[in-house]
Design a protein around this motif. Structure first.
Motif, PDB file in Angstrom:
ATOM      1  N   MET A 191       0.784  -1.336   0.016  1.00 56.45           N
ATOM      2  CA  MET A 191      -0.063  -0.102   0.135  1.00 56.45           C
ATOM      3  C   MET A 191       0.875   1.468   0.157  1.00 56.45           C
ATOM      4  SD  MET A 191      -3.009   1.142   2.762  1.00 56.45           S
ATOM      5  CE  MET A 191      -4.289  -0.185   2.104  1.00 56.45           C
ATOM      6  N   HIS A 192       0.578   2.098  -0.986  1.00 55.98           N
ATOM      7  CA  HIS A 192       1.220   3.383  -1.068  1.00 55.98           C
ATOM      8  C   HIS A 192       0.351   4.685  -0.917  1.00 55.98           C
ATOM      9  CE1 HIS A 192       5.088   1.366  -1.862  1.00 55.98           C
ATOM     10  NE2 HIS A 192       4.308   0.456  -2.416  1.00 55.98           N
ATOM     11  N   ALA A 193       0.465   5.654  -0.251  1.00 57.27           N
ATOM     12  CA  ALA A 193      -0.426   6.856  -0.286  1.00 57.27           C
ATOM     13  C   ALA A 193       0.602   8.279  -0.389  1.00 57.27           C
ATOM     14  CB  ALA A 193      -0.998   6.934   1.081  1.00 57.27           C
ATOM     15  N   SER A 194      -0.096   9.248  -0.483  1.00 57.49           N
ATOM     16  CA  SER A 194       0.673  10.464  -0.512  1.00 57.49           C
ATOM     17  C   SER A 194      -0.348  11.576   0.509  1.00 57.49           C
ATOM     18  CB  SER A 194       0.586  11.214  -1.956  1.00 57.49           C
ATOM     19  OG  SER A 194       1.366  10.487  -2.788  1.00 57.49           O
ATOM     20  N   VAL A 195       0.200  12.565   0.772  1.00 60.57           N
ATOM     21  CA  VAL A 195      -0.404  13.508   1.577  1.00 60.57           C
ATOM     22  C   VAL A 195      -1.722  13.946   0.967  1.00 60.57           C
ATOM     23  CG1 VAL A 195      -0.380  15.570   2.679  1.00 60.57           C
ATOM     24  CG2 VAL A 195       1.297  14.113   3.068  1.00 60.57           C
ATOM     25  N   GLY A 196      -2.819  13.793   1.501  1.00 55.25           N
ATOM     26  CA  GLY A 196      -4.119  14.450   0.541  1.00 55.25           C
ATOM     27  C   GLY A 196      -4.881  13.438   0.060  1.00 55.25           C
ATOM     28  N   ASP A 197      -4.432  12.205  -0.039  1.00 51.88           N
ATOM     29  CA  ASP A 197      -5.118  10.941  -0.378  1.00 51.88           C
ATOM     30  C   ASP A 197      -6.109  10.431   0.672  1.00 51.88           C
ATOM     31  OD1 ASP A 197      -3.772  10.702  -2.770  1.00 51.88           O
ATOM     32  OD2 ASP A 197      -2.564   9.124  -2.097  1.00 51.88           O
ATOM     33  N   ARG A 198      -6.994   9.497   0.222  1.00 57.51           N
ATOM     34  CA  ARG A 198      -8.161   9.395   1.275  1.00 57.51           C
ATOM     35  C   ARG A 198      -7.893   7.999   1.667  1.00 57.51           C
ATOM     36  NH1 ARG A 198     -10.916  13.280   2.634  1.00 57.51           N
ATOM     37  NH2 ARG A 198     -12.362  12.160   3.904  1.00 57.51           N
ATOM     38  N   LEU A 199      -7.993   7.607   2.959  1.00 57.67           N
ATOM     39  CA  LEU A 199      -7.992   6.035   3.396  1.00 57.67           C
ATOM     40  C   LEU A 199      -9.307   5.737   3.638  1.00 57.67           C
ATOM     41  CD1 LEU A 199      -6.070   3.887   4.211  1.00 57.67           C
ATOM     42  CD2 LEU A 199      -6.312   4.582   6.630  1.00 57.67           C
ATOM     43  N   VAL A 200      -9.785   4.629   2.929  1.00 65.39           N
ATOM     44  CA  VAL A 200     -11.263   4.100   3.293  1.00 65.39           C
ATOM     45  C   VAL A 200     -10.948   2.711   3.958  1.00 65.39           C
ATOM     46  CG1 VAL A 200     -13.173   3.556   1.945  1.00 65.39           C
ATOM     47  CG2 VAL A 200     -12.040   5.263   1.105  1.00 65.39           C
ATOM     48  N   GLY A 252     -10.781   9.037   5.829  1.00 68.46           N
ATOM     49  CA  GLY A 252     -10.201  10.222   6.148  1.00 68.46           C
ATOM     50  C   GLY A 252      -9.096  10.571   5.383  1.00 68.46           C
ATOM     51  N   GLU A 253      -8.740  11.623   5.464  1.00 73.06           N
ATOM     52  CA  GLU A 253      -7.670  12.406   4.670  1.00 73.06           C
ATOM     53  C   GLU A 253      -6.362  12.170   5.396  1.00 73.06           C
ATOM     54  OE1 GLU A 253      -5.961  16.825   3.330  1.00 73.06           O
ATOM     55  OE2 GLU A 253      -7.976  16.654   4.625  1.00 73.06           O
ATOM     56  N   ILE A 254      -5.616  11.562   4.426  1.00 69.01           N
ATOM     57  CA  ILE A 254      -4.060  11.398   4.790  1.00 69.01           C
ATOM     58  C   ILE A 254      -3.317  12.771   5.019  1.00 69.01           C
ATOM     59  CG2 ILE A 254      -1.879  10.262   4.208  1.00 69.01           C
ATOM     60  CD1 ILE A 254      -3.500   8.117   3.043  1.00 69.01           C
ATOM     61  N   LEU A 255      -2.879  12.842   6.358  1.00 69.05           N
ATOM     62  CA  LEU A 255      -2.285  14.265   6.649  1.00 69.05           C
ATOM     63  C   LEU A 255      -0.800  14.031   6.471  1.00 69.05           C
ATOM     64  CD1 LEU A 255      -4.312  15.352   9.720  1.00 69.05           C
ATOM     65  CD2 LEU A 255      -4.673  16.023   7.375  1.00 69.05           C
ATOM     66  N   ALA A 256      -0.146  12.925   6.871  1.00 73.82           N
ATOM     67  CA  ALA A 256       1.313  12.897   6.904  1.00 73.82           C
ATOM     68  C   ALA A 256       1.637  11.369   6.562  1.00 73.82           C
ATOM     69  CB  ALA A 256       1.783  13.133   8.244  1.00 73.82           C
ATOM     70  N   VAL A 257       2.674  11.264   5.629  1.00 73.37           N
ATOM     71  CA  VAL A 257       3.050   9.941   5.413  1.00 73.37           C
ATOM     72  C   VAL A 257       4.636   9.660   6.094  1.00 73.37           C
ATOM     73  CG1 VAL A 257       3.777   8.457   3.651  1.00 73.37           C
ATOM     74  CG2 VAL A 257       1.798  10.044   3.281  1.00 73.37           C
ATOM     75  N   ARG A 258       4.727   8.937   6.835  1.00 70.92           N
ATOM     76  CA  ARG A 258       6.193   8.701   7.596  1.00 70.92           C
ATOM     77  C   ARG A 258       7.471   8.021   6.741  1.00 70.92           C
ATOM     78  NH1 ARG A 258       5.144  10.958  12.805  1.00 70.92           N
ATOM     79  NH2 ARG A 258       3.059  10.866  12.979  1.00 70.92           N
ATOM     80  N   ASP A 269       8.788   6.228   0.851  1.00 72.99           N
ATOM     81  CA  ASP A 269       8.132   5.291  -0.497  1.00 72.99           C
ATOM     82  C   ASP A 269       6.531   5.207  -0.242  1.00 72.99           C
ATOM     83  OD1 ASP A 269       7.776   3.821   1.713  1.00 72.99           O
ATOM     84  OD2 ASP A 269       8.908   2.134   0.822  1.00 72.99           O
ATOM     85  N   GLY A 270       5.996   6.084   0.571  1.00 75.91           N
ATOM     86  CA  GLY A 270       4.356   6.184   0.622  1.00 75.91           C
ATOM     87  C   GLY A 270       3.984   5.094   1.551  1.00 75.91           C
ATOM     88  N   THR A 271       4.830   4.179   2.217  1.00 73.38           N
ATOM     89  CA  THR A 271       3.975   3.192   3.081  1.00 73.38           C
ATOM     90  C   THR A 271       3.928   3.639   4.292  1.00 73.38           C
ATOM     91  OG1 THR A 271       6.327   2.370   3.912  1.00 73.38           O
ATOM     92  CG2 THR A 271       5.629   1.338   1.710  1.00 73.38           C
ATOM     93  N   THR A 302      -8.263   0.643   1.803  1.00 76.55           N
ATOM     94  CA  THR A 302      -7.843   0.948   0.580  1.00 76.55           C
ATOM     95  C   THR A 302      -7.577   2.558   0.422  1.00 76.55           C
ATOM     96  OG1 THR A 302     -10.023   1.491  -0.296  1.00 76.55           O
ATOM     97  CG2 THR A 302      -9.244  -0.812  -0.959  1.00 76.55           C
ATOM     98  N   VAL A 303      -6.575   2.687  -0.300  1.00 76.00           N
ATOM     99  CA  VAL A 303      -6.345   4.282  -0.647  1.00 76.00           C
ATOM    100  C   VAL A 303      -6.869   4.752  -1.905  1.00 76.00           C
ATOM    101  CG1 VAL A 303      -4.226   5.962  -1.008  1.00 76.00           C
ATOM    102  CG2 VAL A 303      -4.033   3.991   0.551  1.00 76.00           C
ATOM    103  N   GLN A 304      -7.449   6.049  -1.857  1.00 82.06           N
ATOM    104  CA  GLN A 304      -8.160   6.733  -2.995  1.00 82.06           C
ATOM    105  C   GLN A 304      -7.011   7.762  -3.208  1.00 82.06           C
ATOM    106  OE1 GLN A 304     -12.095   8.066  -1.916  1.00 82.06           O
ATOM    107  NE2 GLN A 304     -13.022   6.253  -2.565  1.00 82.06           N
ATOM    108  N   HIS A 305      -6.220   7.619  -4.484  1.00 82.29           N
ATOM    109  CA  HIS A 305      -5.510   8.523  -4.936  1.00 82.29           C
ATOM    110  C   HIS A 305      -6.026   9.635  -5.595  1.00 82.29           C
ATOM    111  CE1 HIS A 305      -2.279   5.597  -3.840  1.00 82.29           C
ATOM    112  NE2 HIS A 305      -3.072   4.825  -4.397  1.00 82.29           N
TER     113      HIS A 305
END
Length: 76
Positions: free
Chosen positions: A1-10, A23-29, A32-34, A57-60
């Motif tokens: 799973m990979h995400a960026s700030v601003g994507d949505r986690l469902v 919810g909105e992803i505010l920070a990725v630690r 590589d977006g994991t 799931t992540v909505q990009h």
């Protein structure tokens, strides 16, 4: 799973009758977006650090910085 700030986690409910949370992803630690992700939940406004499970799931989304870079415009 990979995400960026601003994507949505469902996160889908595991049992019949459970609500779907998003919810909105505010920070990725990690660069590589994991996971984990800092998420602000839409239903409560609560922020929490999340290690998503198999029911998530992540909505990009295309982000403004990416759009500006593609258009040849520098972002502030």
């Amino acid at each position: 799973m990979h995400a960026s700030v601003g994507d949505r986690l469902v996160v889908k409910g595991r049992q019949v009758g459970q609500v779907v949370r998003d919810g909105e992803i505010l920070a990725v630690r990690h660069a590589d977006g994991t996971p984990p992700y800092l998420v602000r939940w839409e239903d409560t406004g609560h922020e929490s650090l999340v290690y998503p499970g198999p029911d998530a799931t992540v909505q990009h989304f295309v982000h403004e910085a990416n759009e500006a870079n593609e258009a040849g415009v520098s972002s502030p």
